[in-house]
Design an enzyme around this catalytic site. Structure first.
Site, PDB file in Angstrom:
ATOM      1  N   LYS A 174     -15.779 -13.582  -4.689  1.00  0.00           N
ATOM      2  CA  LYS A 174     -14.622 -13.607  -3.787  1.00  0.00           C
ATOM      3  C   LYS A 174     -13.470 -12.844  -4.435  1.00  0.00           C
ATOM      4  O   LYS A 174     -12.825 -13.339  -5.355  1.00  0.00           O
ATOM      5  CB  LYS A 174     -14.160 -15.040  -3.496  1.00  0.00           C
ATOM      6  CG  LYS A 174     -13.056 -15.061  -2.446  1.00  0.00           C
ATOM      7  CD  LYS A 174     -12.053 -16.141  -2.712  1.00  0.00           C
ATOM      8  CE  LYS A 174     -10.641 -15.757  -2.919  1.00  0.00           C
ATOM      9  NZ  LYS A 174     -10.029 -14.646  -2.255  1.00  0.00           N
ATOM     10  N   VAL A 231      -3.381 -22.408  -9.933  1.00  0.00           N
ATOM     11  CA  VAL A 231      -4.695 -22.470  -9.277  1.00  0.00           C
ATOM     12  C   VAL A 231      -5.774 -22.790 -10.319  1.00  0.00           C
ATOM     13  O   VAL A 231      -6.678 -23.593 -10.077  1.00  0.00           O
ATOM     14  CB  VAL A 231      -5.000 -21.150  -8.528  1.00  0.00           C
ATOM     15  CG1 VAL A 231      -6.415 -21.160  -7.978  1.00  0.00           C
ATOM     16  CG2 VAL A 231      -4.003 -20.926  -7.407  1.00  0.00           C
ATOM     17  N   GLY A 232      -5.645 -22.198 -11.500  1.00  0.00           N
ATOM     18  CA  GLY A 232      -6.633 -22.437 -12.563  1.00  0.00           C
ATOM     19  C   GLY A 232      -6.745 -23.913 -12.909  1.00  0.00           C
ATOM     20  O   GLY A 232      -7.850 -24.438 -13.111  1.00  0.00           O
ATOM     21  N   GLU A 249      -9.068 -17.553 -16.969  1.00  0.00           N
ATOM     22  CA  GLU A 249      -8.145 -16.589 -17.590  1.00  0.00           C
ATOM     23  C   GLU A 249      -6.878 -16.623 -16.755  1.00  0.00           C
ATOM     24  O   GLU A 249      -6.881 -16.180 -15.610  1.00  0.00           O
ATOM     25  CB  GLU A 249      -8.751 -15.177 -17.573  1.00  0.00           C
ATOM     26  CG  GLU A 249      -9.935 -14.987 -18.489  1.00  0.00           C
ATOM     27  CD  GLU A 249      -9.590 -15.158 -19.953  1.00  0.00           C
ATOM     28  OE1 GLU A 249      -8.408 -15.059 -20.325  1.00  0.00           O
ATOM     29  OE2 GLU A 249     -10.518 -15.436 -20.733  1.00  0.00           O
ATOM     30  N   CYS A 283      -1.288  -9.650 -16.626  1.00  0.00           N
ATOM     31  CA  CYS A 283      -1.265 -10.905 -17.395  1.00  0.00           C
ATOM     32  C   CYS A 283      -0.797 -10.648 -18.821  1.00  0.00           C
ATOM     33  O   CYS A 283      -0.257 -11.528 -19.468  1.00  0.00           O
ATOM     34  CB  CYS A 283      -2.644 -11.530 -17.396  1.00  0.00           C
ATOM     35  SG  CYS A 283      -3.922 -10.391 -17.895  1.00  0.00           S
ATOM     36  N   GLU A 384       6.291 -17.388 -16.312  1.00  0.00           N
ATOM     37  CA  GLU A 384       5.701 -16.082 -16.000  1.00  0.00           C
ATOM     38  C   GLU A 384       6.351 -15.534 -14.725  1.00  0.00           C
ATOM     39  O   GLU A 384       6.356 -16.205 -13.693  1.00  0.00           O
ATOM     40  CB  GLU A 384       4.188 -16.201 -15.779  1.00  0.00           C
ATOM     41  CG  GLU A 384       3.545 -14.855 -15.544  1.00  0.00           C
ATOM     42  CD  GLU A 384       2.050 -14.933 -15.257  1.00  0.00           C
ATOM     43  OE1 GLU A 384       1.653 -15.744 -14.415  1.00  0.00           O
ATOM     44  OE2 GLU A 384       1.293 -14.172 -15.877  1.00  0.00           O
TER      45      GLU A 384
HETATM   46  P1  NAD Z   1      -3.881 -16.444  -7.738  1.00  0.00           P
HETATM   47  O1  NAD Z   1      -4.158 -17.617  -8.602  1.00  0.00           O
HETATM   48  O2  NAD Z   1      -2.941 -16.618  -6.615  1.00  0.00           O
HETATM   49  O3  NAD Z   1      -5.247 -15.935  -7.069  1.00  0.00           O
HETATM   50  C1  NAD Z   1      -6.365 -15.542  -7.832  1.00  0.00           C
HETATM   51  C2  NAD Z   1      -7.616 -15.673  -6.988  1.00  0.00           C
HETATM   52  O4  NAD Z   1      -7.854 -17.057  -6.726  1.00  0.00           O
HETATM   53  C3  NAD Z   1      -7.516 -14.995  -5.619  1.00  0.00           C
HETATM   54  O5  NAD Z   1      -8.769 -14.447  -5.289  1.00  0.00           O
HETATM   55  C4  NAD Z   1      -7.181 -16.156  -4.706  1.00  0.00           C
HETATM   56  O6  NAD Z   1      -7.547 -15.950  -3.366  1.00  0.00           O
HETATM   57  C5  NAD Z   1      -7.995 -17.271  -5.337  1.00  0.00           C
HETATM   58  N1  NAD Z   1      -7.539 -18.635  -5.046  1.00  0.00           N
HETATM   59  C6  NAD Z   1      -6.295 -19.038  -4.686  1.00  0.00           C
HETATM   60  N2  NAD Z   1      -6.283 -20.382  -4.504  1.00  0.00           N
HETATM   61  C7  NAD Z   1      -7.526 -20.827  -4.765  1.00  0.00           C
HETATM   62  C8  NAD Z   1      -8.134 -22.110  -4.774  1.00  0.00           C
HETATM   63  N3  NAD Z   1      -7.454 -23.211  -4.468  1.00  0.00           N
HETATM   64  N4  NAD Z   1      -9.428 -22.215  -5.117  1.00  0.00           N
HETATM   65  C9  NAD Z   1     -10.133 -21.128  -5.451  1.00  0.00           C
HETATM   66  N5  NAD Z   1      -9.628 -19.875  -5.457  1.00  0.00           N
HETATM   67  C10 NAD Z   1      -8.331 -19.725  -5.117  1.00  0.00           C
HETATM   68  O7  NAD Z   1      -3.442 -15.264  -8.695  1.00  0.00           O
HETATM   69  P2  NAD Z   1      -3.001 -13.783  -8.308  1.00  0.00           P
HETATM   70  O8  NAD Z   1      -1.643 -13.836  -7.717  1.00  0.00           O
HETATM   71  O9  NAD Z   1      -4.075 -13.088  -7.546  1.00  0.00           O
HETATM   72  O10 NAD Z   1      -2.934 -13.100  -9.750  1.00  0.00           O
HETATM   73  C11 NAD Z   1      -1.829 -13.211 -10.578  1.00  0.00           C
HETATM   74  C12 NAD Z   1      -2.079 -14.213 -11.677  1.00  0.00           C
HETATM   75  O11 NAD Z   1      -3.279 -13.889 -12.355  1.00  0.00           O
HETATM   76  C13 NAD Z   1      -1.002 -14.188 -12.748  1.00  0.00           C
HETATM   77  O12 NAD Z   1      -0.666 -15.506 -13.113  1.00  0.00           O
HETATM   78  C14 NAD Z   1      -1.671 -13.460 -13.912  1.00  0.00           C
HETATM   79  O13 NAD Z   1      -1.150 -13.765 -15.173  1.00  0.00           O
HETATM   80  C15 NAD Z   1      -3.069 -13.911 -13.759  1.00  0.00           C
HETATM   81  N6  NAD Z   1      -3.987 -12.987 -14.422  1.00  0.00           N
HETATM   82  C16 NAD Z   1      -4.557 -13.387 -15.589  1.00  0.00           C
HETATM   83  C17 NAD Z   1      -5.394 -12.530 -16.277  1.00  0.00           C
HETATM   84  C18 NAD Z   1      -6.041 -12.965 -17.557  1.00  0.00           C
HETATM   85  O14 NAD Z   1      -7.041 -12.365 -17.931  1.00  0.00           O
HETATM   86  N7  NAD Z   1      -5.523 -13.959 -18.256  1.00  0.00           N
HETATM   87  C19 NAD Z   1      -5.669 -11.247 -15.758  1.00  0.00           C
HETATM   88  C20 NAD Z   1      -5.057 -10.875 -14.557  1.00  0.00           C
HETATM   89  C21 NAD Z   1      -4.223 -11.757 -13.889  1.00  0.00           C
END
Ligand code: NAD
Length: 494
Positions: A174, A231-232, A249, A283, A384
């Site tokens: 996804k 979300v994580g 991550e 990130c 962040e």
């Molecule tokens: P996000 O958490 O909003 O979304 C990430 C993914 O998760 C998307 O595909 C989204 O649709 C999905 N998602 C959202 N809610 C969910 C749920 N309840 N259950 C399952 N999946 C769900 O993040 P974003 O805005 O897409 O990305 C930005 C964030 O990602 C920042 O915090 C950034 O630091 C982080 N990031 C981390 C790394 C790393 O390797 N540490 C790399 C890139 C981005």
């Protein structure tokens, strides 16, 4: 404008809801790149059935053969690199130099993964008993649920999907709903390379509509997630109750230290790239710079001049250095933080406002922003922001610099500029982060090295390099007794 579909059970299909969403260009919101199926749990269920049906053959396909498919994937990506980079720039705004780099990271990961099919090492160890052999093998886990963000639309899916496949797992993928086009082209390439159709399935939609059903599906055995910490944490909680393996991550609040002996021009190049590349939406973005008081004023003067000279623009223009935000929501989040920074008493040194003149009018552009006089505990120095906003903090010693850097719930990337070998090694030892650069910016991971963070940046796993192959496989321990008699371990034989 193209019409895109899910890929489930070897076919390109509409979602069960029959609803669709648009994918638009953040540099020009009027441009629609494509429409995508807005899927739900039923589509996830179908994708999991498809991936499960492919698993029995795929897990028995020899790992070197699985790797060979990825060699072909790398070759196709190489041929299509420019076209993929342009599509990526159109759908998420990064400038071309960066989207070419994103695709190249995927190509490098493909070639690395291809050769890993010939390693996937187990171990052997001597037995306590005569005529007995002890071994370990790496076994696939089952169906992998892959959930990715939008800021590295090609690199991050490849970091996850290639090792999952080489280890013998099948995939339900996804991608972020802001970057579904690059993700779909990626899946087309996997299919073109000959990977059996049911092995990789892609389901488009929202986090709640598609992501959550993937996390909660009982027939998905392993989850790899990159995204926000909020979300994580919820995914970790769901996986905890299911005892499901999960790699997270998450966010970062990365800092670059510049000591008084540093090469200031080198450190300037580093922070400009680290703070404002990808419009700060990385990130590993440098969001804090920790400056020694002896070079503070000189450095800031030069930094502001260089920052104000950065050229904003549509990433397809070769001379653009900073593209737009991914969407209006992200621009509003950054604006909120800029207001908080002002209220908490930090000084705006440059930027701090939208850029909307001329060609920028229809995109989500924002001027690269620097806050001076920042206290390490201010909100802008702690949370962040995920945008081109840099906080400058003054320190008087290496010890203080490291303490300020470590004053964060996150621990992803970090950097120190110094020529002093003692300072460099002290920083390498004492900084609490998964990655530390010496005389380089906080961004720039290489795909064959482990990537990930400490503290609330993750849950201890690493992507990249050799370590990720351990995440996507189970260890099986084998004892072979060729003595022809019952030999008892766990009994006091001595
Ligand atoms: P996000 O958490 O909003 O979304 C990430 C993914 O998760 C998307 O595909 C989204 O649709 C999905 N998602 C959202 N809610 C969910 C749920 N309840 N259950 C399952 N999946 C769900 O993040 P974003 O805005 O897409 O990305 C930005 C964030 O990602 C920042 O915090 C950034 O630091 C982080 N990031 C981390 C790394 C790393 O390797 N540490 C790399 C890139 C981005």
């Amino acid at each position: 404008m193209e019409t895109y579909f899910n890929h489930i059970n070897g076919e390109w299909t509409e979602s069960s809801t029959a609803e669709r969403f648009d994918n638009r260009n953040p540099a020009n919101w009027n441009e629609i790149i494509g429409t995508f199926p807005k899927s739900d749990k039923k589509d996830v269920d179908a994708a999991v059935r498809s991936a499960r049906s492919a698993y029995s053959d795929w897990r028995l396909t020899p790992a070197p053969k699985r790797g060979e498919y990825l060699k072909v994937v790398g070759d196709i990506m190489t041929e299509r690199k420019e076209e993929l980079a342009r599509l990526m720039t159109r759908e998420m705004g990064k400038v071309l130099k960066e989207t070419r780099g994103d695709v190249q990271e995927g190509i490098d990961t493909a070639y690395y993964a291809a050769t890993e099919g010939r390693r996937l090492f187990g171990r052997n160890a001597p037995s306590e008993m005569p005529n007995k052999v002890n071994l370990t093998f790496r076994m696939p886990i089952g169906v992998a649920g892959i959930i990715t963000p939008w800021n590295f639309p090609m690199a991050i899916p490849t970091w996850k999907i290639f090792p999952a496949l080489v280890c013998g797992n099948t995939v339900v993928f996804k991608p972020a709903s802001d970057t579904p086009a690059t993700a779909t082209e990626f899946v087309k390439i996997l299919l073109e390379a000959g990977i059996p159709p049911n092995v990789v399935n892609i389901v488009h939609g929202t986090g709640s509509g598609v992501g959550a059903p993937i996390v909660n599906h009982p027939d998905i055995n392993v989850i790899s997630f990159t995204g926000s910490s909020a979300v994580g944490k919820s995914i970790a909680a769901s996986c905890g109750t299911q005892l499901k393996r999960v790699s997270l991550e998450l966010g970062g609040k990365n800092a670059q230290i510049v000591m008084d002996d540093a090469d200031l021009d080198l450190a300037l190049d580093g922070v400009l790239w680290g703070a404002f590349g990808t419009t700060g939406q990385r990130c590993t973005e440098t969001s804090r710079i920790i400056l020694h008081k002896k070079i503070y004023d000189t450095f800031i003067d030069k930094l502001v001049v260089r920052t104000e000279a950065l050229k904003l623009g549509n990433g397809l223009n070769e001379d653009a250095e900073v593209g737009p935000f991914i969407n209006e929501g992200q621009r509003e989040t950054v604006e909120k933080y800029v207001e908080i920074g002002k209220k908490e008493g930090a000084d705006i040194l440059c930027g701090g406002e939208r850029a909307e003149s001329g060609d920028l009018a229809d995109g989500f552009f924002y001027k690269p922003t620097i806050f001076g006089g920042v206290d390490q505990n201010m909100t802008i120095a702690q949370e962040e922001i995920f945008g081109p906003v840099l906080s400058v903090i003054k320190i008087g010693s290496l010890e203080e610099a490291i303490s300020v850097l470590n004053n964060s719930i996150y621990g992803l990337s970090s950097s120190i500029y110094t020529w002093d070998i003692n300072s460099a090694f002290t920083a390498m030892r004492d900084i609490e982060a998964g990655i530390t650069y010496v005389n380089g910016p906080t961004i720039g991971a290489e795909c064959h090295m482990p990537f990930g963070g400490m503290k609330e940046t993750g849950n201890g796993h690493r992507e990249g390099g050799w370590e990720v192959y351990e995440f996507y496989s189970e260890t099986k321990t084998i004892y072979v007794d060729f003595s022809g008699k019952l030999q008892k371990a766990q009994i006091d034989n001595r």
